[in-house]
Write a protein that holds these residues in place. Structure first.
Motif, PDB file in Angstrom:
ATOM      1  N   ALA A  88       0.846  -1.194   0.000  1.00 54.29           N
ATOM      2  CA  ALA A  88       0.000   0.000   0.000  1.00 54.29           C
ATOM      3  C   ALA A  88       0.878   1.239   0.000  1.00 54.29           C
ATOM      4  N   GLU A  89       0.345   2.281  -0.574  1.00 56.02           N
ATOM      5  CA  GLU A  89       1.016   3.579  -0.598  1.00 56.02           C
ATOM      6  C   GLU A  89       0.599   4.380   0.626  1.00 56.02           C
ATOM      7  N   PRO A  90       1.444   5.306   1.076  1.00 64.52           N
ATOM      8  CA  PRO A  90       1.020   6.194   2.160  1.00 64.52           C
ATOM      9  C   PRO A  90      -0.294   6.879   1.785  1.00 64.52           C
ATOM     10  N   GLY A  91      -1.198   6.972   2.730  1.00 64.82           N
ATOM     11  CA  GLY A  91      -2.497   7.590   2.476  1.00 64.82           C
ATOM     12  C   GLY A  91      -3.601   6.591   2.181  1.00 64.82           C
ATOM     13  N   GLU A  92      -3.248   5.337   1.859  1.00 63.77           N
ATOM     14  CA  GLU A  92      -4.270   4.321   1.625  1.00 63.77           C
ATOM     15  C   GLU A  92      -4.875   3.887   2.957  1.00 63.77           C
ATOM     16  N   VAL A  93      -6.072   3.361   2.897  1.00 59.54           N
ATOM     17  CA  VAL A  93      -6.829   2.992   4.099  1.00 59.54           C
ATOM     18  C   VAL A  93      -6.027   2.073   5.013  1.00 59.54           C
ATOM     19  N   LYS A  94      -5.341   1.090   4.437  1.00 63.97           N
ATOM     20  CA  LYS A  94      -4.581   0.135   5.257  1.00 63.97           C
ATOM     21  C   LYS A  94      -3.527   0.840   6.100  1.00 63.97           C
ATOM     22  N   VAL A  95      -2.795   1.724   5.474  1.00 64.86           N
ATOM     23  CA  VAL A  95      -1.736   2.456   6.174  1.00 64.86           C
ATOM     24  C   VAL A  95      -2.345   3.424   7.187  1.00 64.86           C
ATOM     25  N   GLU A  96      -3.377   4.132   6.786  1.00 68.47           N
ATOM     26  CA  GLU A  96      -4.025   5.096   7.680  1.00 68.47           C
ATOM     27  C   GLU A  96      -4.636   4.416   8.901  1.00 68.47           C
ATOM     28  N   ALA A  97      -5.170   3.222   8.722  1.00 66.94           N
ATOM     29  CA  ALA A  97      -5.761   2.493   9.857  1.00 66.94           C
ATOM     30  C   ALA A  97      -4.696   2.159  10.892  1.00 66.94           C
ATOM     31  N   ILE A  98      -3.530   1.769  10.443  1.00 69.46           N
ATOM     32  CA  ILE A  98      -2.451   1.435  11.369  1.00 69.46           C
ATOM     33  C   ILE A  98      -1.908   2.696  12.034  1.00 69.46           C
ATOM     34  N   CYS A  99      -1.765   3.767  11.281  1.00 66.65           N
ATOM     35  CA  CYS A  99      -1.230   5.012  11.845  1.00 66.65           C
ATOM     36  C   CYS A  99      -2.151   5.598  12.918  1.00 66.65           C
ATOM     37  N   GLY A 100      -3.452   5.541  12.711  1.00 61.33           N
ATOM     38  CA  GLY A 100      -4.402   6.029  13.706  1.00 61.33           C
ATOM     39  C   GLY A 100      -4.335   7.522  13.932  1.00 61.33           C
ATOM     40  N   SER A 101      -4.241   8.309  12.861  1.00 59.96           N
ATOM     41  CA  SER A 101      -4.132   9.756  13.040  1.00 59.96           C
ATOM     42  C   SER A 101      -5.421  10.355  13.598  1.00 59.96           C
ATOM     43  N   VAL A 102      -5.265  11.393  14.386  1.00 61.41           N
ATOM     44  CA  VAL A 102      -6.398  12.064  15.020  1.00 61.41           C
ATOM     45  C   VAL A 102      -7.341  12.629  13.961  1.00 61.41           C
ATOM     46  N   GLU A 103      -6.791  13.112  12.862  1.00 64.71           N
ATOM     47  CA  GLU A 103      -7.619  13.681  11.790  1.00 64.71           C
ATOM     48  C   GLU A 103      -8.573  12.647  11.211  1.00 64.71           C
ATOM     49  N   ASN A 104      -8.141  11.403  11.139  1.00 65.55           N
ATOM     50  CA  ASN A 104      -8.986  10.348  10.576  1.00 65.55           C
ATOM     51  C   ASN A 104      -9.986   9.792  11.577  1.00 65.55           C
ATOM     52  N   THR A 105      -9.614   9.801  12.847  1.00 66.16           N
ATOM     53  CA  THR A 105     -10.486   9.211  13.864  1.00 66.16           C
ATOM     54  C   THR A 105     -11.389  10.225  14.536  1.00 66.16           C
ATOM     55  N   GLY A 106     -10.965  11.494  14.567  1.00 65.38           N
ATOM     56  CA  GLY A 106     -11.727  12.521  15.273  1.00 65.38           C
ATOM     57  C   GLY A 106     -11.643  12.361  16.784  1.00 65.38           C
ATOM     58  N   ASN A 107     -10.740  11.528  17.261  1.00 67.77           N
ATOM     59  CA  ASN A 107     -10.605  11.257  18.684  1.00 67.77           C
ATOM     60  C   ASN A 107      -9.291  11.839  19.191  1.00 67.77           C
ATOM     61  N   SER A 108      -9.351  12.990  19.825  1.00 70.16           N
ATOM     62  CA  SER A 108      -8.132  13.647  20.304  1.00 70.16           C
ATOM     63  C   SER A 108      -7.467  12.884  21.441  1.00 70.16           C
ATOM     64  N   ASP A 109      -8.172  11.954  22.078  1.00 71.44           N
ATOM     65  CA  ASP A 109      -7.576  11.136  23.133  1.00 71.44           C
ATOM     66  C   ASP A 109      -6.486  10.211  22.588  1.00 71.44           C
ATOM     67  N   LEU A 110      -6.502   9.977  21.283  1.00 74.87           N
ATOM     68  CA  LEU A 110      -5.513   9.093  20.665  1.00 74.87           C
ATOM     69  C   LEU A 110      -4.231   9.824  20.266  1.00 74.87           C
ATOM     70  N   ARG A 111      -4.161  11.123  20.545  1.00 78.20           N
ATOM     71  CA  ARG A 111      -3.022  11.931  20.096  1.00 78.20           C
ATOM     72  C   ARG A 111      -1.669  11.302  20.467  1.00 78.20           C
ATOM     73  N   GLY A 112      -1.554  10.706  21.641  1.00 78.57           N
ATOM     74  CA  GLY A 112      -0.293  10.119  22.069  1.00 78.57           C
ATOM     75  C   GLY A 112       0.004   8.763  21.477  1.00 78.57           C
ATOM     76  N   SER A 113      -0.933   8.205  20.735  1.00 74.70           N
ATOM     77  CA  SER A 113      -0.706   6.861  20.187  1.00 74.70           C
ATOM     78  C   SER A 113      -0.690   6.825  18.661  1.00 74.70           C
ATOM     79  N   VAL A 114      -0.518   7.976  18.047  1.00 74.93           N
ATOM     80  CA  VAL A 114      -0.424   8.036  16.587  1.00 74.93           C
ATOM     81  C   VAL A 114       0.926   7.473  16.157  1.00 74.93           C
ATOM     82  N   LEU A 115       0.927   6.680  15.108  1.00 75.86           N
ATOM     83  CA  LEU A 115       2.161   6.140  14.532  1.00 75.86           C
ATOM     84  C   LEU A 115       2.415   6.843  13.205  1.00 75.86           C
TER      85      LEU A 115
END
Length: 84
Positions: A34-61
């Motif tokens: 997968a390329e960066p930005g694809e769903v598979k990569v984004e799911a693993i990264c867990g960015s706050v922008e994608n989840t809308g959950n600011s509580d995850l800020r410390g666990s973004v990869l």
């Protein structure tokens, strides 16, 4: 769909590690096909922008590819496009 499920399972494992040890140092490696930005990569990264959950800020990869200059990011070109 199978790879998305695998990415979500990976993210669930990462979340469990962070829940138990919030300061854990985690690196997820592999051939994601997968390329960066694809769903598979984004799911693993867990960015706050994608989840809308600011509580995850410390666990973004953050993906390592975001820190590599475009000129040297790819080891080969295919049809004029850089490939990983």
């Amino acid at each position: 769909m199978k790879r998305v499920d695998q990415a979500l399972e990976t993210r669930m494992l990462v979340d469990a590690i962070f829940k138990h040890s919030p300061n854990a140092k985690i690196v997820v490696c592999g051939d994601f096909n997968a390329e960066p930005g694809e769903v598979k990569v984004e799911a693993i990264c867990g960015s706050v922008e994608n989840t809308g959950n600011s509580d995850l800020r410390g666990s973004v990869l953050p993906p390592c590819s975001s820190s590599i200059a475009e000129l040297i990011k790819f080891s080969q070109l295919h049809l004029g496009k850089g490939t990983c």
